[in-house]
Design an enzyme around this catalytic site. Structure first.
Site, PDB file in Angstrom:
ATOM      1  N   SER A 166       0.832  -1.196   0.000  1.00 23.00           N
ATOM      2  CA  SER A 166       0.000   0.000   0.000  1.00 23.00           C
ATOM      3  C   SER A 166       0.872   1.253   0.000  1.00 23.00           C
ATOM      4  O   SER A 166       1.668   1.452  -0.911  1.00 23.00           O
ATOM      5  CB  SER A 166      -0.957  -0.037   1.187  1.00 23.00           C
ATOM      6  OG  SER A 166      -1.905   1.004   1.118  1.00 23.00           O
TER       7      SER A 166
ATOM      8  N   ASP B 240      -1.288   1.155  -4.546  1.00 20.17           N
ATOM      9  CA  ASP B 240      -2.098   0.038  -5.047  1.00 20.17           C
ATOM     10  C   ASP B 240      -3.528   0.470  -5.376  1.00 20.17           C
ATOM     11  O   ASP B 240      -4.375  -0.351  -5.667  1.00 20.17           O
ATOM     12  CB  ASP B 240      -2.079  -1.152  -4.081  1.00 20.17           C
ATOM     13  CG  ASP B 240      -2.808  -0.877  -2.777  1.00 20.17           C
ATOM     14  OD1 ASP B 240      -2.759   0.268  -2.294  1.00 20.17           O
ATOM     15  OD2 ASP B 240      -3.430  -1.813  -2.239  1.00 20.17           O
TER      16      ASP B 240
ATOM     17  N   ASP C  33      -3.098   6.085  -3.727  1.00 19.83           N
ATOM     18  CA  ASP C  33      -1.887   5.459  -3.188  1.00 19.83           C
ATOM     19  C   ASP C  33      -1.378   4.401  -4.167  1.00 19.83           C
ATOM     20  O   ASP C  33      -2.020   4.124  -5.189  1.00 19.83           O
ATOM     21  CB  ASP C  33      -2.146   4.915  -1.781  1.00 19.83           C
ATOM     22  CG  ASP C  33      -3.071   3.704  -1.763  1.00 19.83           C
ATOM     23  OD1 ASP C  33      -3.757   3.454  -2.780  1.00 19.83           O
ATOM     24  OD2 ASP C  33      -3.125   3.013  -0.736  1.00 19.83           O
TER      25      ASP C  33
ATOM     26  N   ASP D 267      -6.126   1.738  -3.696  1.00 23.08           N
ATOM     27  CA  ASP D 267      -7.353   1.519  -2.930  1.00 23.08           C
ATOM     28  C   ASP D 267      -7.740   2.767  -2.134  1.00 23.08           C
ATOM     29  O   ASP D 267      -8.903   2.971  -1.816  1.00 23.08           O
ATOM     30  CB  ASP D 267      -7.269   0.268  -2.041  1.00 23.08           C
ATOM     31  CG  ASP D 267      -6.115   0.282  -1.050  1.00 23.08           C
ATOM     32  OD1 ASP D 267      -5.350   1.267  -1.020  1.00 23.08           O
ATOM     33  OD2 ASP D 267      -5.977  -0.701  -0.305  1.00 23.08           O
TER      34      ASP D 267
END
Length: 576
Positions: free
Chosen positions: A150, A304, A302, A306
């Site tokens: 993340s 990734d 961010d 999400d």
């Protein structure tokens, strides 16, 4: 050597066997010879699953992300899948982000699954986490894996596990799988791939996912209004660049400016201190570009994809960053309004939120006669709500840490559809002579002005983990009696599953899984939550205050009063 050092050395020596490759053995020998502190950090414990899966620093050892810790997880998961679905053709989907080694790790995970006769659908290149959740359900897979850390620093990587419903692991599967993993020896990992059952997926699946995102995130916004919205977007060197620009385009948002310096995926995240849209510094380049091109809204995701961060223009036409609670209440109200206008609210709908998010969510949903279900921190619990209440319609859900989910076609926080939803809100407001910010103020006049702030304290390493643990022990053993001169009237302890009314002494059971969270509620309506992070070396303090807002003209004055109140709480609790 003391006992702990001996145990660490024994664990390290166990990795100097033919089970582990020559490079791993050489690295461990170097740690033993000249880096005792690093050796200790690498082996003093095993990496654990937290709220967002398993996350850690890359390197050799049981407390690191590497071929063997990931292989052991995947072998244990493979064994568990064969036990639970003995007569089925097992399938797994795998995605990965822009981090160093993510692509290599993803192939290792695919190899182990395939060696265990589990068919794999592996993304050909980096993709957003929400697309993995979507792909898992779309391809009828039994589980899914995302290799990502993340928004953690560059030295981290991680391993998120998803189940059949497209959501992350929750009880009882999580404990059962962890037990399966812990029973394994590293020598039992099957690394020899069966490439015949590893399928590569990409553009075809992207198209289906983008179309689904547009279908779920679009709400009859006028075409001209879409073209007139001036959008600035940054992927912060992450995966969303592969999907969000095309999603905007297909939805009709063509006036989009991308921050070129942050467009190329890069695991070093060279232009930011932290690739986290929760941090104002991360969106500085996007804000600068928006000021140059007169942007209406700034959107950043961010690595990734999400989490989504949003900045909009305030009453003085200045760009301001919204916090996760503000974007969440705006998105929730917008969705509820759409459902109401379409006469879809029938008394069996719900919104999902979390125990550390703004209490305004409950106020907001009750206005529409819709239930607000509140669970533990982490979107896996919102996904579990959908699974646990199939008779109810899920409208959307969010949490304060910049996550939102629209509908249930994705079962995790989804910056792709949330970014589109933010544009819909802004475009409709602008064409009606309002703005995203003015609409937020209207919500405050209707439901009360709620203001939140998050204080995070970073405590790294073994000593840091012990310090965080002790802080929570002290808070439990010596609970606050008052905060900033206001009496504590209720304490919720999610580790003990107890809520205690301080005035009456009555105790009630908290009907959610146990979690290391402590929440204080005061007489004046303030709420303070303490929670160690499940994925980072941090302890977090979530502060919420509120007061009525009679009209828009009182907004600035009331906001200043609320900010001063939060400052006073921080001083009183010695958090600065």
């Amino acid at each position: 050597m003391n006992n702990m050092d001996t145990k660490v050395l024994d664990k390290a020596n166990s990795w100097l066997s033919p089970t582990f490759d020559a490079k791993t053995q050489q690295d461990i020998k170097e740690l033993i010879a000249s880096k005792p502190n690093e050796l200790n950090e690498s082996f003093y414990k095993d990496l654990e699953f937290g709220t967002g899966g398993m996350r850690g620093v890359m390197g050799v050892g049981t407390n690191r992300i590497n071929k063997y810790t990931l292989g052991k997880n995947t072998q244990g998961l493979s064994n568990y899948l064969h036990e639970k679905f003995p007569n089925e053709n097992l399938k797994a989907a795998i995605a990965f982000d822009c981090r160093h080694n993510s692509k290599t790790f993803a192939k290792i995970v695919a190899d182990v699954f395939s060696a265990n006769n589990i068919e794999v659908f592996l993304f050909e290149d980096l993709r957003p986490t929400p697309e993995l959740s979507f792909a898992l359900k779309h391809l009828n897979c039994h589980c899914g894996i995302v290799l990502t850390a993340s928004h953690n620093p560059p030295e981290y990587n991680g391993y998120k596990v998803y189940w059949q419903d497209g959501g992350q692991l929750v009880p009882p599967q999580d404990a059962e799988i962890i037990a399966e993993i812990n029973d394994l020896e590293y020598s039992e990992i099957k690394f020899e791939a069966n490439n015949d059952i590893i399928n590569y997926v990409g553009e075809e699946l992207d198209n289906v996912f983008i179309d689904a995102s547009v279908a779920n995130g679009s709400f009859n916004t006028d075409k001209v209004a879409k073209r007139n919205l001036n959008v600035v977007f940054t992927s912060l060197h992450g995966t969303s660049i592969t999907i969000i620009p095309e999603t905007f385009k297909r939805a009709g948002y063509t006036n989009v400016h991308i921050v070129k310096e942050q467009e190329v995926p890069n695991g070093d995240f060279p232009t930011v201190i932290s690739p986290n849209p929760e941090e104002p510094e991360a969106l500085k380049m996007a804000l600068d570009l928006a000021n140059t091109v007169q942007g209406d809204i700034v959107i950043g995701t961010d690595p990734d994809s999400d989490r989504v961060g949003i900045a909009v223009r305030n009453l003085d036409n200045e760009l301001v960053l919204l916090n996760g609670n503000q974007t969440m209440v705006m998105m929730t109200d917008f969705l509820l309004k759409q459902w109401q206008q379409q006469d879809k609210i029938k008394g069996k709908e719900f919104i999902g939120s979390t125990i550390v998010s703004t209490p305004m969510m409950s106020q907001l949903t009750s206005h529409y006669n819709v239930e607000c279900k509140i669970g533990l921190t982490g979107f896996k619990w919102i996904a579990k709500m959908i699974k646990d209440f199939p008779e109810l319609d899920f409208i959307g859900g969010g949490e304060e840490s910049f996550g939102f989910m629209v509908g249930d076609f994705v079962r995790d926080k989804d910056a792709v559809t949330a970014a589109l939803l933010a544009c819909e809100i802004a475009a409709q407001a602008k064409v009606n002579g309002s703005s995203f910010y003015k609409e937020l103020i209207q919500l405050y006049t209707r439901h009360g002005f709620y203001k939140e702030r998050l204080i995070s304290m970073t405590k790294k390493g073994i000593e840091g983990a012990q310090e965080i643990k002790q802080m929570m022990v002290d808070a439990r053993n010596n609970p606050l009696q008052e905060v900033n001169g206001s009496k504590v009237v209720l304490i919720e302890d999610y580790q003990l599953s107890l809520a205690k009314n301080k005035a009456t002494g009555n105790e009630s059971v908290l009907d959610v899984p146990k979690s290391n969270v402590l929440i204080y509620y005061t007489e004046d309506g303030s709420k303070i939550a303490l929670r160690p992070s499940g994925t980072e070396p941090k302890i977090k303090f979530y502060i919420s205050v509120n007061m009525p807002l009679t009209s828009e003209k009182d907004f600035v004055k009331t906001e200043a009063l609320l900010e001063a109140k939060i400052d006073a709480i921080i001083n009183d609790m010695k958090l600065n």
